[in-house]
Design a protein around this motif. Sequence first.
Motif, PDB file in Angstrom:
ATOM      1  N   HIS A   1       4.366   2.737  16.449  1.00  0.00           N
ATOM      2  CA  HIS A   1       2.915   1.729  15.665  1.00  0.00           C
ATOM      3  C   HIS A   1       3.726   0.266  15.545  1.00  0.00           C
ATOM      4  O   HIS A   1       3.312  -0.238  14.542  1.00  0.00           O
ATOM      5  N   ASN A   2       5.107   0.261  14.924  1.00  0.00           N
ATOM      6  CA  ASN A   2       5.477  -0.706  14.331  1.00  0.00           C
ATOM      7  C   ASN A   2       4.687  -1.049  13.279  1.00  0.00           C
ATOM      8  O   ASN A   2       4.924  -2.413  12.272  1.00  0.00           O
TER       9      ASN A   2
ATOM     10  N   ASP B   1      -3.728   9.864  10.235  1.00  0.00           N
ATOM     11  CA  ASP B   1      -4.496  10.558  10.083  1.00  0.00           C
ATOM     12  C   ASP B   1      -4.345  11.456  10.924  1.00  0.00           C
ATOM     13  O   ASP B   1      -4.384  13.288  11.207  1.00  0.00           O
ATOM     14  N   ASP B   2      -3.334  10.801  12.157  1.00  0.00           N
ATOM     15  CA  ASP B   2      -3.554  11.891  13.288  1.00  0.00           C
ATOM     16  C   ASP B   2      -2.233  12.420  13.596  1.00  0.00           C
ATOM     17  O   ASP B   2      -2.400  13.583  14.242  1.00  0.00           O
TER      18      ASP B   2
ATOM     19  N   ALA C   1       0.743  -1.309   0.069  1.00  0.00           N
ATOM     20  CA  ALA C   1      -0.196   0.123  -0.023  1.00  0.00           C
ATOM     21  C   ALA C   1       0.826   1.481   0.185  1.00  0.00           C
ATOM     22  O   ALA C   1       1.848   1.227  -0.144  1.00  0.00           O
ATOM     23  N   ARG C   2       0.562   2.468  -0.366  1.00  0.00           N
ATOM     24  CA  ARG C   2       1.123   3.528  -0.818  1.00  0.00           C
ATOM     25  C   ARG C   2       0.563   4.802   0.304  1.00  0.00           C
ATOM     26  O   ARG C   2      -0.376   4.733  -0.082  1.00  0.00           O
TER      27      ARG C   2
ATOM     28  N   GLU D   1      -1.440  -3.227   6.299  1.00  0.00           N
ATOM     29  CA  GLU D   1      -0.833  -2.071   7.823  1.00  0.00           C
ATOM     30  C   GLU D   1      -1.760  -1.461   7.459  1.00  0.00           C
ATOM     31  O   GLU D   1      -1.428  -0.004   8.151  1.00  0.00           O
ATOM     32  N   ALA D   2      -1.835  -1.087   6.167  1.00  0.00           N
ATOM     33  CA  ALA D   2      -2.778  -0.092   5.580  1.00  0.00           C
ATOM     34  C   ALA D   2      -3.990   1.351   6.327  1.00  0.00           C
ATOM     35  O   ALA D   2      -3.384   2.150   6.844  1.00  0.00           O
ATOM     36  N   MET D   3      -4.580   0.295   6.657  1.00  0.00           N
ATOM     37  CA  MET D   3      -5.298   0.791   7.505  1.00  0.00           C
ATOM     38  C   MET D   3      -4.680   1.611   8.081  1.00  0.00           C
ATOM     39  O   MET D   3      -5.133   2.855   8.939  1.00  0.00           O
ATOM     40  N   GLU D   4      -4.065   0.961   9.420  1.00  0.00           N
ATOM     41  CA  GLU D   4      -3.574   1.349  10.610  1.00  0.00           C
ATOM     42  C   GLU D   4      -2.460   2.751  10.683  1.00  0.00           C
ATOM     43  O   GLU D   4      -2.270   3.768  11.039  1.00  0.00           O
TER      44      GLU D   4
END
Lengths: 158, 158
Positions: free
Chosen positions: A39-40, A76-77, A15-16, A67-70
């Motif tokens: 967050h590893n 975003d934060d 994912a990019r 791991e894209a969503m994480e």
Amino acid sequence: EEIVVRGAALKRDLARVVLRGVPNKMGVAAQVFARIAKHNIMVDDIIQNVYREHNIANIGFTTNASEAMEAQAVCDDLARELGIESVELDEKVAKVSVVGIGMKTHSGVAAKMFNALAEAKVNIENISTSEIVISCIVRLDDAEKALQTIHDVFELDK
Amino acid sequence: EEIVVRGAALKRDLARVVLRGVPNKMGVAAQVFARIAKHNIMVDDIIQNVYREHNIANIGFTTNASEAMEAQAVCDDLARELGIESVELDEKVAKVSVVGIGMKTHSGVAAKMFNALAEAKVNIENISTSEIVISCIVRLDDAEKALQTIHDVFELDK
Ligand SMILES: C[C@@H](O)[C@H](N)C(=O)O
Ligand SMILES: C[C@@H](O)[C@H](N)C(=O)O
């Protein structure tokens, strides 16, 4: 200088994440990747281009598709905290690479690789290089085609 | 996975050319680097970020400062021929790199390197990585300071 392309590699299911409009201030990149490391989240490649006129930068990085969503949530934060304009996520990309030695003067090998991808109707989304590797991010759907054409053009064994 | 940073490197006297607003169409990158190769312009690193929403890309590459004017002239021609929005030239940059093995999960090493540069008041303009190298483009004036702080933070022998 003898340029010897030794092999090709493909990483599927990447994912990019792209952080657009990142303030071009000291310490920002350090904060972004310290948080990602905390967050590893696996980071494959990082690509940053600066836009000095507008004093911003775009930072793109690839991670495992799983791991894209994480990665997006963490970014975003960061965007809210650091005043980054936007975070873009693309979940279906792959990286195809040419590995060689003596590639210091990239342009000859790069041109050949990019041309092979163009002939195979593969669009190049990102490019990053080092002395022994040239990598292109392409659509996941184009991954096999991209690897095949590079094997053919550089006459590499399977 | 054991991350071992083996050394640091500095390339001074580089110039950076950025092609902005490059049409995100198959074959464009191939034409750009085929022309650059034809003019025997040394290309150190290439960094391309895509902007899928606007269907354009930004392509940055570094070359020897001594080849800056020629590289700009070649790219100005390409910009006219291929409909590239603009060509930016920056003649006073340097590349500082960290070299290691097992850097597959970059974020830890990257965060440490970026933080070292931030502490030394060095702004990071470009970033590019591969499995064994993380490189940052900085102002030429910051080159020595950047290398020194990386040696210190990673405890590398001179
Ligand atoms: C922008 C450029 O890289 C284009 N996407 C190509 O494939 O050539
Ligand atoms: C954009 C970001 O890289 C910033 N220039 C920094 O040094 O951290």
